[in-house]
Structures are given as structure tokens and as C-alpha cells.
Write a protein that holds these residues in place. Structure first.
Motif, PDB file in Angstrom:
ATOM      1  N   ALA A   1      -8.094  -8.648  14.919  1.00  0.00           N
ATOM      2  CA  ALA A   1      -6.981  -7.863  14.386  1.00  0.00           C
ATOM      3  C   ALA A   1      -7.105  -7.829  12.868  1.00  0.00           C
ATOM      4  O   ALA A   1      -7.590  -8.782  12.249  1.00  0.00           O
ATOM      5  CB  ALA A   1      -5.636  -8.463  14.791  1.00  0.00           C
ATOM      6  N   ALA A   2      -6.694  -6.711  12.273  1.00  0.00           N
ATOM      7  CA  ALA A   2      -6.697  -6.538  10.816  1.00  0.00           C
ATOM      8  C   ALA A   2      -5.475  -5.717  10.447  1.00  0.00           C
ATOM      9  O   ALA A   2      -5.012  -4.890  11.243  1.00  0.00           O
ATOM     10  CB  ALA A   2      -7.980  -5.844  10.356  1.00  0.00           C
ATOM     11  N   SER A   3      -4.934  -5.946   9.252  1.00  0.00           N
ATOM     12  CA  SER A   3      -3.702  -5.228   8.886  1.00  0.00           C
ATOM     13  C   SER A   3      -3.895  -4.381   7.639  1.00  0.00           C
ATOM     14  O   SER A   3      -4.720  -4.686   6.770  1.00  0.00           O
ATOM     15  CB  SER A   3      -2.534  -6.204   8.697  1.00  0.00           C
ATOM     16  N   LEU A   4      -3.120  -3.314   7.574  1.00  0.00           N
ATOM     17  CA  LEU A   4      -3.170  -2.369   6.467  1.00  0.00           C
ATOM     18  C   LEU A   4      -2.371  -2.871   5.270  1.00  0.00           C
ATOM     19  O   LEU A   4      -1.327  -3.510   5.428  1.00  0.00           O
ATOM     20  CB  LEU A   4      -2.596  -1.024   6.898  1.00  0.00           C
ATOM     21  N   ASN A   5      -2.846  -2.529   4.082  1.00  0.00           N
ATOM     22  CA  ASN A   5      -2.149  -2.831   2.835  1.00  0.00           C
ATOM     23  C   ASN A   5      -2.226  -1.621   1.903  1.00  0.00           C
ATOM     24  O   ASN A   5      -3.120  -0.771   2.034  1.00  0.00           O
ATOM     25  CB  ASN A   5      -2.786  -4.032   2.129  1.00  0.00           C
ATOM     26  N   HIS A   6      -1.304  -1.558   0.944  1.00  0.00           N
ATOM     27  CA  HIS A   6      -1.381  -0.493  -0.051  1.00  0.00           C
ATOM     28  C   HIS A   6      -2.687  -0.555  -0.841  1.00  0.00           C
ATOM     29  O   HIS A   6      -3.143   0.469  -1.366  1.00  0.00           O
ATOM     30  CB  HIS A   6      -0.174  -0.562  -0.997  1.00  0.00           C
ATOM     31  N   HIS A   7      -3.283  -1.733  -0.915  1.00  0.00           N
ATOM     32  CA  HIS A   7      -4.578  -1.855  -1.585  1.00  0.00           C
ATOM     33  C   HIS A   7      -5.608  -0.914  -0.977  1.00  0.00           C
ATOM     34  O   HIS A   7      -6.465  -0.360  -1.686  1.00  0.00           O
ATOM     35  CB  HIS A   7      -5.066  -3.310  -1.484  1.00  0.00           C
ATOM     36  N   ASP A   8      -5.511  -0.686   0.346  1.00  0.00           N
ATOM     37  CA  ASP A   8      -6.460   0.219   1.004  1.00  0.00           C
ATOM     38  C   ASP A   8      -6.273   1.659   0.536  1.00  0.00           C
ATOM     39  O   ASP A   8      -7.244   2.401   0.377  1.00  0.00           O
ATOM     40  CB  ASP A   8      -6.295   0.122   2.523  1.00  0.00           C
ATOM     41  N   LEU A   9      -5.018   2.061   0.323  1.00  0.00           N
ATOM     42  CA  LEU A   9      -4.765   3.402  -0.203  1.00  0.00           C
ATOM     43  C   LEU A   9      -5.262   3.535  -1.640  1.00  0.00           C
ATOM     44  O   LEU A   9      -5.836   4.561  -2.022  1.00  0.00           O
ATOM     45  CB  LEU A   9      -3.270   3.721  -0.138  1.00  0.00           C
ATOM     46  N   TRP A  10      -5.036   2.486  -2.449  1.00  0.00           N
ATOM     47  CA  TRP A  10      -5.526   2.531  -3.825  1.00  0.00           C
ATOM     48  C   TRP A  10      -7.055   2.617  -3.840  1.00  0.00           C
ATOM     49  O   TRP A  10      -7.635   3.310  -4.700  1.00  0.00           O
ATOM     50  CB  TRP A  10      -5.041   1.312  -4.600  1.00  0.00           C
ATOM     51  N   SER A  11      -7.712   1.934  -2.916  1.00  0.00           N
ATOM     52  CA  SER A  11      -9.169   2.025  -2.846  1.00  0.00           C
ATOM     53  C   SER A  11      -9.611   3.459  -2.574  1.00  0.00           C
ATOM     54  O   SER A  11     -10.565   3.953  -3.192  1.00  0.00           O
ATOM     55  CB  SER A  11      -9.701   1.102  -1.748  1.00  0.00           C
ATOM     56  N   LEU A  12      -8.917   4.135  -1.659  1.00  0.00           N
ATOM     57  CA  LEU A  12      -9.252   5.531  -1.363  1.00  0.00           C
ATOM     58  C   LEU A  12      -8.983   6.450  -2.551  1.00  0.00           C
ATOM     59  O   LEU A  12      -9.563   7.540  -2.641  1.00  0.00           O
ATOM     60  CB  LEU A  12      -8.458   6.006  -0.146  1.00  0.00           C
ATOM     61  N   ARG A  13      -8.122   6.004  -3.451  1.00  0.00           N
ATOM     62  CA  ARG A  13      -7.891   6.769  -4.688  1.00  0.00           C
ATOM     63  C   ARG A  13      -8.959   6.485  -5.746  1.00  0.00           C
ATOM     64  O   ARG A  13      -8.982   7.115  -6.795  1.00  0.00           O
ATOM     65  CB  ARG A  13      -6.504   6.449  -5.254  1.00  0.00           C
ATOM     66  N   GLY A  14      -9.777   5.472  -5.492  1.00  0.00           N
ATOM     67  CA  GLY A  14     -10.839   5.135  -6.425  1.00  0.00           C
ATOM     68  C   GLY A  14     -10.512   4.003  -7.366  1.00  0.00           C
ATOM     69  O   GLY A  14     -11.312   3.668  -8.247  1.00  0.00           O
ATOM     70  N   VAL A  15      -9.350   3.367  -7.197  1.00  0.00           N
ATOM     71  CA  VAL A  15      -8.957   2.269  -8.071  1.00  0.00           C
ATOM     72  C   VAL A  15      -9.729   1.014  -7.672  1.00  0.00           C
ATOM     73  O   VAL A  15      -9.604   0.514  -6.561  1.00  0.00           O
ATOM     74  CB  VAL A  15      -7.441   2.012  -7.987  1.00  0.00           C
ATOM     75  N   GLY A  16     -10.560   0.526  -8.576  1.00  0.00           N
ATOM     76  CA  GLY A  16     -11.370  -0.661  -8.299  1.00  0.00           C
ATOM     77  C   GLY A  16     -12.539  -0.414  -7.373  1.00  0.00           C
ATOM     78  O   GLY A  16     -13.210  -1.378  -6.957  1.00  0.00           O
ATOM     79  N   LEU A  17     -12.805   0.837  -7.053  1.00  0.00           N
ATOM     80  CA  LEU A  17     -13.898   1.159  -6.126  1.00  0.00           C
ATOM     81  C   LEU A  17     -14.706   2.333  -6.672  1.00  0.00           C
ATOM     82  O   LEU A  17     -14.440   3.497  -6.360  1.00  0.00           O
ATOM     83  CB  LEU A  17     -13.320   1.500  -4.743  1.00  0.00           C
ATOM     84  N   PRO A  18     -15.713   2.046  -7.496  1.00  0.00           N
ATOM     85  CA  PRO A  18     -16.544   3.115  -8.061  1.00  0.00           C
ATOM     86  C   PRO A  18     -17.434   3.754  -7.000  1.00  0.00           C
ATOM     87  O   PRO A  18     -17.718   3.166  -5.953  1.00  0.00           O
ATOM     88  CB  PRO A  18     -17.374   2.386  -9.122  1.00  0.00           C
TER      89      PRO A  18
END
Length: 320
Positions: free
Chosen positions: A39-56
Motif C-alpha cells: 500500500a502507498a498513499s498520496l501526498n501534495h508532494h506528488d502534485l508538486w513533483s508533477l509541477r516540476g518543483v524539486g524534479l528537474p
């Protein structure tokens, strides 16, 4: 193996970069373990990653997901501490700290590799779904309350934004620790559910409170910042661990902060030792994470969409 991953990033339309499909299996390496994710859970961090924050772009494709519970290669039921590099184990002492999905592939997959040091035993009384909610949102709440807020049983705390994963964790943990917990929220139904969860009172966003509080737990950011500052007693504390409505409030309230000697403390995630404390707290008190819904990993896009719209109360959990 099947995974949910960021194929590209888009600040304006984050879900456009989310893909579901097969990616290579994680490779075992010295000092690391491969965990089968239950099992794994969703976080707002995942949405920020899709926006490119902290993920070049050069790190794409990146499997998303910070939190997971599963089974290691020896058959042990484990919970993952998702901060990599905090101790140097598995990565070396000079690597900067990061969270899964920033430098290393995340947990929204059938398997994930992490430093063996990052694994903790899953308490028998917690399901995989419950345990998977703890390493980010609930650990963040635990550190905010018990490490940084400086509160004691009987104190009053204000939780801004009823409904989110951190907010619901703060309500449950705060009540279990003997605090008086007040919450705010725009949605009447979410305010009512917060009271059912244990909050002593719920107010509309921005409402004048009956009295000033000892601490404010702030994850909303710009939309609630001024209200947070005005709600504190002299010498009180704001602990901020997020800014889902934006990082730039229209008024920073500097005069009030220095004149009333308020404390503003930033709080990010938590340590492995704090996660161990949280797991023990849940096992010993009967406290359990609030789960909004459980979805198969193949339906991850629906979970992301609901999180982006704010249509959640508690945590969304994915099952590979």
C-alpha cells in the motif's frame, strides 16, 4: 513492473504529465533493500513533483509516491521512512537529504528500493493501508505537535484547513495527547466531520475565535496566514509545514509578530526516530490514520484528480 510516474512536468496542468505503465524493476545494491509494496498513499508532494518543483527534467521519468508499507526480501512487514540521506546509510555522508521521488524512484509501483536503514517494522495492529499513511503526512503532524509546537496537555491549538491529510492527523494526534483542538475550514461538511473525528470546535475560515490559542498548525499558507497570526496569544507559536494555497501572503504581519513576541517555526517531515515514535504511539493508543479511500494503482489518476481538487478527507491510499 507497473507504476504511476511523472513522464513530464507542467506547472499549470500537473496531471498532464502523469503516466501509468511499465517501468524497469528496481535493482538491489549494497546497503539497500527491495520492498514489495502492499500500500502507498498520496501526498501534495506528488502534485508538486508533477509541477516540476524539486524534479528537474533530467530525472524523468520518476515514479511518484513518498509513502509505503510492504514486505522486504526477507518476508518482514515494514514501513518506509522516505527521507534518503539523513543518516548517510546507503548513499554516503556527503549526499544532501532528499525525499523519495526527488532523487530516487518512489513508491507508486509494485516494488521500490530504499536504504535498508530506512525500514522500520510495521506494528501488527496496523494494516498495510493504515501504515502507508504515516511516513509523510502523519509524521509531519507528529513533528509539528510534539517536537516544534511547544504545547502540553490542556493547551489549545488551531488547525487551519479541515480535511487534508496533515490536518486530520493533527486532530487525531492532538486529541489523543490531551490538547483542545480547534479547526477551520471553508466546507461545512468537512468541519462537521472534523468534529466527529475529535475536534472540540470547528469554525469557518477566517472566523474570529472565542479566545486566542497557544499554537497554530499551519499548512494552508497565503489564504490563512493573517488569520493564523491574529489567532495567537502573546508568546504563542505558529508551526508551518506547507503552503498549499501559495507561499506569498498579502500581509506578513511583521508588526504583530515582533510586538507580541510570536514564534514562527518551520517544520519539514520528521526523523526516523520520530516515525518509530509515531508507530509506537498508534500501536499503544489505538489511534489510526483517517483514510478517505483506497484505490487500485491502476486508478491512480482518479486519486490525483481528487487530491488536486481538494475533494478529500484524510488520506487516499493506492494498492499495487
Amino acid at each position: 513492473m507497473f507504476a504511476a510516474y511523472a513522464a513530464r512536468t507542467d506547472a499549470a496542468d500537473p496531471l498532464s504529465g502523469l503516466e501509468l505503465g511499465d517501468l524497469p524493476e528496481p535493482q538491489a545494491r549494497p546497503g539497500w533493500s527491495v520492498v514489495t509494496v502492499r500500500a502507498a498513499s498520496l501526498n501534495h508532494h506528488d502534485l508538486w513533483s508533477l509541477r516540476g518543483v524539486g524534479l528537474p527534467a533530467e530525472r524523468l521519468p520518476m515514479i511518484l509516491g513518498c509513502d509505503a508499507a510492504g514486505v522486504d526480501e526477507h518476508g518482514n512487514e515494514v514501513v518506509l521512512h522516505s527521507v534518503i540521506g539523513q543518516s548517510g546509510h546507503g548513499v554516503g555522508p556527503d549526499e544532501p537529504r532528499s525525499i523519495l521521488t526527488e532523487r530516487y524512484q518512489g513508491t507508486f509501483a509494485q516494488r521500490v528500493a530504499v536504504p535498508t536503514w530506512n525500514l522500520l517494522p510495521k506494528p501488527a495492529g496496523l494494516s498495510f493501508e493504515q501504515a502507508a499513511c504515516l511516513p509523510t503526512a502523519w509524521l509531519t503532524a507528529y513533528r509539528m505537535l510534539f517536537t516544534n509546537a511547544g504545547v502540553k496537555p490542556g493547551d489549545t491549538v488551531l488547525v487551519q484547513g479541515a480535511g487534508g491529510g496533515v490536518a486530520t492527523a493533527l486532530i487525531v494526534l492532538g486529541k489523543a495527547a490531551g490538547l483542545r483542538v480547534w479547526v477551520t475550514g471553508r466546507n461545512e461538511a468537512k468541519r462537521a466531520r472534523a468534529v466527529e473525528l475529535g475536534a472540540d470546535a470547528a469554525f469557518e475560515s477566517g472566523a474570529r475565535l472565542p479566545e486566542r490559542v497557544d499554537a497554530v498548525l499551519e499548512t494552508v499558507g497565503a489564504a490563512t496566514w493573517s488569520h493564523s497570526v491574529k489567532s495567537l496569544r502573546p508568546g504563542g507559536t505558529i508551526v508551518i509545514s506547507g503552503a498549499t494555497s501559495g507561499p506569498d501572503p498579502s500581509a506578513v504581519e511583521l508588526n504583530r509578530i515582533f510586538f507580541l513576541e510570536l514564534r514562527v517555526i518551520g517544520s519539514t517531515m520528521g526523523t526516523k526516530e520520530e516515525l518509530a515514535g509515531l508507530l509506537s504511539f498508534c500501536a499503544n493508543t489505538g489511534v489510526r490514520p483517517v483514510i478517505d479511500s483506497v484505490l487500485p494503482l491502476a486508478e491512480a489518476r482518479d486519486g490525483f484528480a481528487r487530491l488536486a481538487e481538494g475533494d478529500v478527507f484524510g488520506k487516499i491510499v493506492l494498492r499495487p
